[in-house]
Design a protein around this motif. Structure first.
Motif, PDB file in Angstrom:
ATOM      1  N   GLN A  73       0.807  -1.216   0.000  1.00  0.00           N
ATOM      2  CA  GLN A  73       0.000   0.000   0.000  1.00  0.00           C
ATOM      3  C   GLN A  73       0.841   1.268   0.000  1.00  0.00           C
ATOM      4  OE1 GLN A  73      -3.220   0.361   2.976  1.00  0.00           O
ATOM      5  NE2 GLN A  73      -4.497   0.551   1.149  1.00  0.00           N
ATOM      6  N   PHE A  74       2.085   1.185   0.456  1.00  0.00           N
ATOM      7  CA  PHE A  74       2.957   2.347   0.292  1.00  0.00           C
ATOM      8  C   PHE A  74       3.184   2.616  -1.193  1.00  0.00           C
ATOM      9  CE2 PHE A  74       7.044   4.396  -0.339  1.00  0.00           C
ATOM     10  CZ  PHE A  74       6.900   5.519   0.455  1.00  0.00           C
ATOM     11  N   VAL A  75       3.386   1.554  -1.960  1.00  0.00           N
ATOM     12  CA  VAL A  75       3.518   1.709  -3.408  1.00  0.00           C
ATOM     13  C   VAL A  75       2.250   2.327  -3.985  1.00  0.00           C
ATOM     14  CG1 VAL A  75       3.738   0.469  -5.603  1.00  0.00           C
ATOM     15  CG2 VAL A  75       5.179  -0.152  -3.662  1.00  0.00           C
ATOM     16  N   GLN A  76       1.109   1.883  -3.488  1.00  0.00           N
ATOM     17  CA  GLN A  76      -0.162   2.436  -3.961  1.00  0.00           C
ATOM     18  C   GLN A  76      -0.209   3.950  -3.811  1.00  0.00           C
ATOM     19  OE1 GLN A  76      -3.614   1.187  -1.682  1.00  0.00           O
ATOM     20  NE2 GLN A  76      -4.635   3.114  -2.177  1.00  0.00           N
ATOM     21  N   PHE A  77       0.077   4.439  -2.609  1.00  0.00           N
ATOM     22  CA  PHE A  77      -0.053   5.870  -2.343  1.00  0.00           C
ATOM     23  C   PHE A  77       1.096   6.689  -2.938  1.00  0.00           C
ATOM     24  CE2 PHE A  77      -2.656   4.355   1.396  1.00  0.00           C
ATOM     25  CZ  PHE A  77      -3.860   4.820   0.889  1.00  0.00           C
ATOM     26  N   ALA A  78       2.249   6.051  -3.121  1.00  0.00           N
ATOM     27  CA  ALA A  78       3.404   6.793  -3.619  1.00  0.00           C
ATOM     28  C   ALA A  78       3.478   6.827  -5.135  1.00  0.00           C
ATOM     29  CB  ALA A  78       4.693   6.183  -3.061  1.00  0.00           C
ATOM     30  N   LEU A  79       3.022   5.769  -5.810  1.00  0.00           N
ATOM     31  CA  LEU A  79       3.295   5.634  -7.231  1.00  0.00           C
ATOM     32  C   LEU A  79       2.072   5.454  -8.126  1.00  0.00           C
ATOM     33  CD1 LEU A  79       6.392   3.227  -7.042  1.00  0.00           C
ATOM     34  CD2 LEU A  79       6.396   5.720  -7.249  1.00  0.00           C
ATOM     35  N   ILE A  80       0.968   4.976  -7.593  1.00  0.00           N
ATOM     36  CA  ILE A  80      -0.181   4.630  -8.425  1.00  0.00           C
ATOM     37  C   ILE A  80      -1.108   5.830  -8.579  1.00  0.00           C
ATOM     38  CG2 ILE A  80      -2.128   3.052  -8.736  1.00  0.00           C
ATOM     39  CD1 ILE A  80       0.631   1.719  -8.863  1.00  0.00           C
ATOM     40  N   ALA A  81      -1.524   6.100  -9.818  1.00  0.00           N
ATOM     41  CA  ALA A  81      -2.458   7.201 -10.072  1.00  0.00           C
ATOM     42  C   ALA A  81      -3.744   6.978  -9.272  1.00  0.00           C
ATOM     43  CB  ALA A  81      -2.765   7.279 -11.565  1.00  0.00           C
ATOM     44  N   PRO A  82      -4.353   8.044  -8.731  1.00  0.00           N
ATOM     45  CA  PRO A  82      -5.517   7.885  -7.856  1.00  0.00           C
ATOM     46  C   PRO A  82      -6.640   7.033  -8.424  1.00  0.00           C
ATOM     47  CG  PRO A  82      -4.722  10.129  -7.723  1.00  0.00           C
ATOM     48  CD  PRO A  82      -3.919   9.455  -8.806  1.00  0.00           C
ATOM     49  N   GLU A  83      -6.965   7.213  -9.708  1.00  0.00           N
ATOM     50  CA  GLU A  83      -8.084   6.461 -10.270  1.00  0.00           C
ATOM     51  C   GLU A  83      -7.784   4.973 -10.410  1.00  0.00           C
ATOM     52  OE1 GLU A  83      -5.864   8.218 -13.866  1.00  0.00           O
ATOM     53  OE2 GLU A  83      -6.344   8.765 -11.793  1.00  0.00           O
ATOM     54  N   TRP A  84      -6.491   4.621 -10.347  1.00  0.00           N
ATOM     55  CA  TRP A  84      -6.086   3.216 -10.479  1.00  0.00           C
ATOM     56  C   TRP A  84      -5.787   2.556  -9.146  1.00  0.00           C
ATOM     57  CZ3 TRP A  84      -6.078  -0.056 -14.575  1.00  0.00           C
ATOM     58  CH2 TRP A  84      -6.331   0.501 -15.820  1.00  0.00           C
ATOM     59  N   GLN A  85      -5.965   3.259  -8.039  1.00  0.00           N
ATOM     60  CA  GLN A  85      -5.570   2.689  -6.754  1.00  0.00           C
ATOM     61  C   GLN A  85      -6.447   1.517  -6.324  1.00  0.00           C
ATOM     62  OE1 GLN A  85      -5.101   5.844  -3.858  1.00  0.00           O
ATOM     63  NE2 GLN A  85      -3.309   6.682  -4.914  1.00  0.00           N
ATOM     64  N   ILE A  86      -7.736   1.621  -6.518  1.00  0.00           N
ATOM     65  CA  ILE A  86      -8.597   0.503  -6.136  1.00  0.00           C
ATOM     66  C   ILE A  86      -8.378  -0.710  -7.033  1.00  0.00           C
ATOM     67  CG2 ILE A  86     -11.008  -0.292  -6.039  1.00  0.00           C
ATOM     68  CD1 ILE A  86     -11.679   2.357  -4.686  1.00  0.00           C
ATOM     69  N   PRO A  87      -8.287  -0.564  -8.367  1.00  0.00           N
ATOM     70  CA  PRO A  87      -7.921  -1.731  -9.177  1.00  0.00           C
ATOM     71  C   PRO A  87      -6.583  -2.339  -8.764  1.00  0.00           C
ATOM     72  CG  PRO A  87      -8.828  -0.025 -10.580  1.00  0.00           C
ATOM     73  CD  PRO A  87      -8.675   0.582  -9.218  1.00  0.00           C
ATOM     74  N   TYR A  88      -5.628  -1.500  -8.402  1.00  0.00           N
ATOM     75  CA  TYR A  88      -4.334  -1.998  -7.933  1.00  0.00           C
ATOM     76  C   TYR A  88      -4.501  -2.825  -6.660  1.00  0.00           C
ATOM     77  CZ  TYR A  88       0.167  -1.730  -5.460  1.00  0.00           C
ATOM     78  OH  TYR A  88       1.296  -2.016  -4.742  1.00  0.00           O
ATOM     79  N   VAL A  89      -5.272  -2.317  -5.705  1.00  0.00           N
ATOM     80  CA  VAL A  89      -5.503  -3.033  -4.451  1.00  0.00           C
ATOM     81  C   VAL A  89      -6.231  -4.354  -4.717  1.00  0.00           C
ATOM     82  CG1 VAL A  89      -6.831  -2.971  -2.309  1.00  0.00           C
ATOM     83  CG2 VAL A  89      -5.417  -1.030  -2.941  1.00  0.00           C
ATOM     84  N   CYS A  90      -7.198  -4.329  -5.605  1.00  0.00           N
ATOM     85  CA  CYS A  90      -7.929  -5.558  -5.933  1.00  0.00           C
ATOM     86  C   CYS A  90      -7.001  -6.602  -6.544  1.00  0.00           C
ATOM     87  CB  CYS A  90      -9.073  -5.254  -6.904  1.00  0.00           C
ATOM     88  SG  CYS A  90     -10.417  -4.277  -6.211  1.00  0.00           S
ATOM     89  N   GLY A  91      -6.132  -6.153  -7.447  1.00  0.00           N
ATOM     90  CA  GLY A  91      -5.184  -7.068  -8.053  1.00  0.00           C
ATOM     91  C   GLY A  91      -4.196  -7.623  -7.041  1.00  0.00           C
ATOM     92  N   ALA A  92      -3.697  -6.765  -6.157  1.00  0.00           N
ATOM     93  CA  ALA A  92      -2.775  -7.215  -5.115  1.00  0.00           C
ATOM     94  C   ALA A  92      -3.457  -8.200  -4.177  1.00  0.00           C
ATOM     95  CB  ALA A  92      -2.250  -6.014  -4.331  1.00  0.00           C
ATOM     96  N   SER A  93      -4.738  -7.978  -3.909  1.00  0.00           N
ATOM     97  CA  SER A  93      -5.493  -8.882  -3.047  1.00  0.00           C
ATOM     98  C   SER A  93      -5.645 -10.253  -3.691  1.00  0.00           C
ATOM     99  CB  SER A  93      -6.876  -8.297  -2.754  1.00  0.00           C
ATOM    100  OG  SER A  93      -6.775  -7.074  -2.075  1.00  0.00           O
ATOM    101  N   LEU A  94      -5.913 -10.262  -4.984  1.00  0.00           N
ATOM    102  CA  LEU A  94      -6.056 -11.534  -5.686  1.00  0.00           C
ATOM    103  C   LEU A  94      -4.739 -12.302  -5.686  1.00  0.00           C
ATOM    104  CD1 LEU A  94      -7.806 -13.448  -7.351  1.00  0.00           C
ATOM    105  CD2 LEU A  94      -7.157 -12.143  -9.393  1.00  0.00           C
ATOM    106  N   ILE A  95      -3.628 -11.615  -5.913  1.00  0.00           N
ATOM    107  CA  ILE A  95      -2.319 -12.260  -5.870  1.00  0.00           C
ATOM    108  C   ILE A  95      -2.059 -12.846  -4.487  1.00  0.00           C
ATOM    109  CG2 ILE A  95       0.177 -11.827  -5.963  1.00  0.00           C
ATOM    110  CD1 ILE A  95      -0.448  -9.712  -8.121  1.00  0.00           C
ATOM    111  N   TRP A  96      -2.394 -12.092  -3.457  1.00  0.00           N
ATOM    112  CA  TRP A  96      -2.205 -12.555  -2.077  1.00  0.00           C
ATOM    113  C   TRP A  96      -3.062 -13.796  -1.804  1.00  0.00           C
ATOM    114  CZ3 TRP A  96       1.082 -12.952   1.395  1.00  0.00           C
ATOM    115  CH2 TRP A  96       0.823 -12.936   2.775  1.00  0.00           C
ATOM    116  N   THR A  97      -4.273 -13.797  -2.307  1.00  0.00           N
ATOM    117  CA  THR A  97      -5.144 -14.945  -2.138  1.00  0.00           C
ATOM    118  C   THR A  97      -4.548 -16.183  -2.795  1.00  0.00           C
ATOM    119  OG1 THR A  97      -7.131 -13.573  -2.061  1.00  0.00           O
ATOM    120  CG2 THR A  97      -7.444 -15.871  -2.620  1.00  0.00           C
ATOM    121  N   ILE A  98      -4.014 -16.030  -4.000  1.00  0.00           N
ATOM    122  CA  ILE A  98      -3.406 -17.156  -4.708  1.00  0.00           C
ATOM    123  C   ILE A  98      -2.193 -17.680  -3.939  1.00  0.00           C
ATOM    124  CG2 ILE A  98      -2.179 -17.819  -6.815  1.00  0.00           C
ATOM    125  CD1 ILE A  98      -3.977 -15.792  -8.302  1.00  0.00           C
TER     126      ILE A  98
END
Length: 223
Positions: free
Chosen positions: A161-186
């Protein structure tokens, strides 16, 4: 960093701008359902897929990850620095002292306020309901697992989530979190099928969005 530079994602990027709430809620729901399907298959391949459980995770993801975090991340991204400036000139100077300060402040607020005091109670309420537990049983389960789950959450989600707030464009932050969550689940599902106990899998699964709890090896929802 802005993934919209890829031609393959231009249409999706357009929807993030023109219909942000609906797009983020839909993304969260789809990836949450996918994560739960992976978790169900990994926990017991002999059991049939439980669509009610999958739909419940998808609905919760749409509401929490897609809708709530749309507004919450929006506030952090647009208002937090102004609130800090209004509270204290010294705090405003501190926020401006380094490019890492504001992302870190967002991270701290999210991980040490929202996650332990909002997301975690919702997690235990939802998964307790899915497991057919009473309120007392859910509370006892939370008391036993809360600390372990929170530690595992921090192990993965603080850097993500530090990467999210530091590097990811605001409109892409939730898709980024969702993708990271799916990877974590796998990751958790793969590990749990070989080494982890159900309790360990559940403890590792919770994070910032719903799909991050889907690796929890819970009993099927009673319907």
């Amino acid at each position: 960093f802005n993934p919209a530079s890829s031609k393959l994602l231009k249409s999706y990027s357009k929807f993030l701008v023109t219909h942000p709430l609906e797009t983020k809620a839909g993304t969260a729901a789809i990836l949450a359902a996918a994560g739960d399907a992976i978790a169900q298959k990994s926990s017991d391949a002999s059991k049939d897929y439980d669509p009610t459980r999958g739909a419940s995770f998808a609905l919760f993801a749409a509401m929490y990850t897609g809708a709530f975090q749309h507004y919450w991340f929006g506030w952090e991204n647009t208002k937090l620095s102004f609130v800090a400036a209004e509270l204290s000139p010294a705090l405003a100077l501190f926020f401006a002292s380094s490019a890492a300060v504001l992302p870190t402040a967002k991270l701290v607020l999210n991980q040490f306020v929202v996650v332990p005091f909002l997301y975690m109670p919702l997690f235990f309420a939802l998964t307790g309901y899915m497991a057919g537990l009473t309120q007392e049983e859910s509370l006892d389960r939370a008391k036993q697992m809360y600390g372990q789950i929170l530690v595992r959450n921090y192990w993965y989600w603080l850097p993500v989530q530090f990467v999210q707030f530091a590097l990811i464009a605001p409109e892409w932050q939730i898709p980024y979190v969702c993708g990271a969550s799916l990877i974590w689940t796998i990751i958790l599902s793969s590990a749990s099928s070989a080494t982890a106990t159900p309790a360990e899998t559940a403890a590792g699964a919770v994070a910032i969005s719903t799909s991050s709890v889907e690796a929890a090896d819970l009993p099927a929802m009673r319907v």
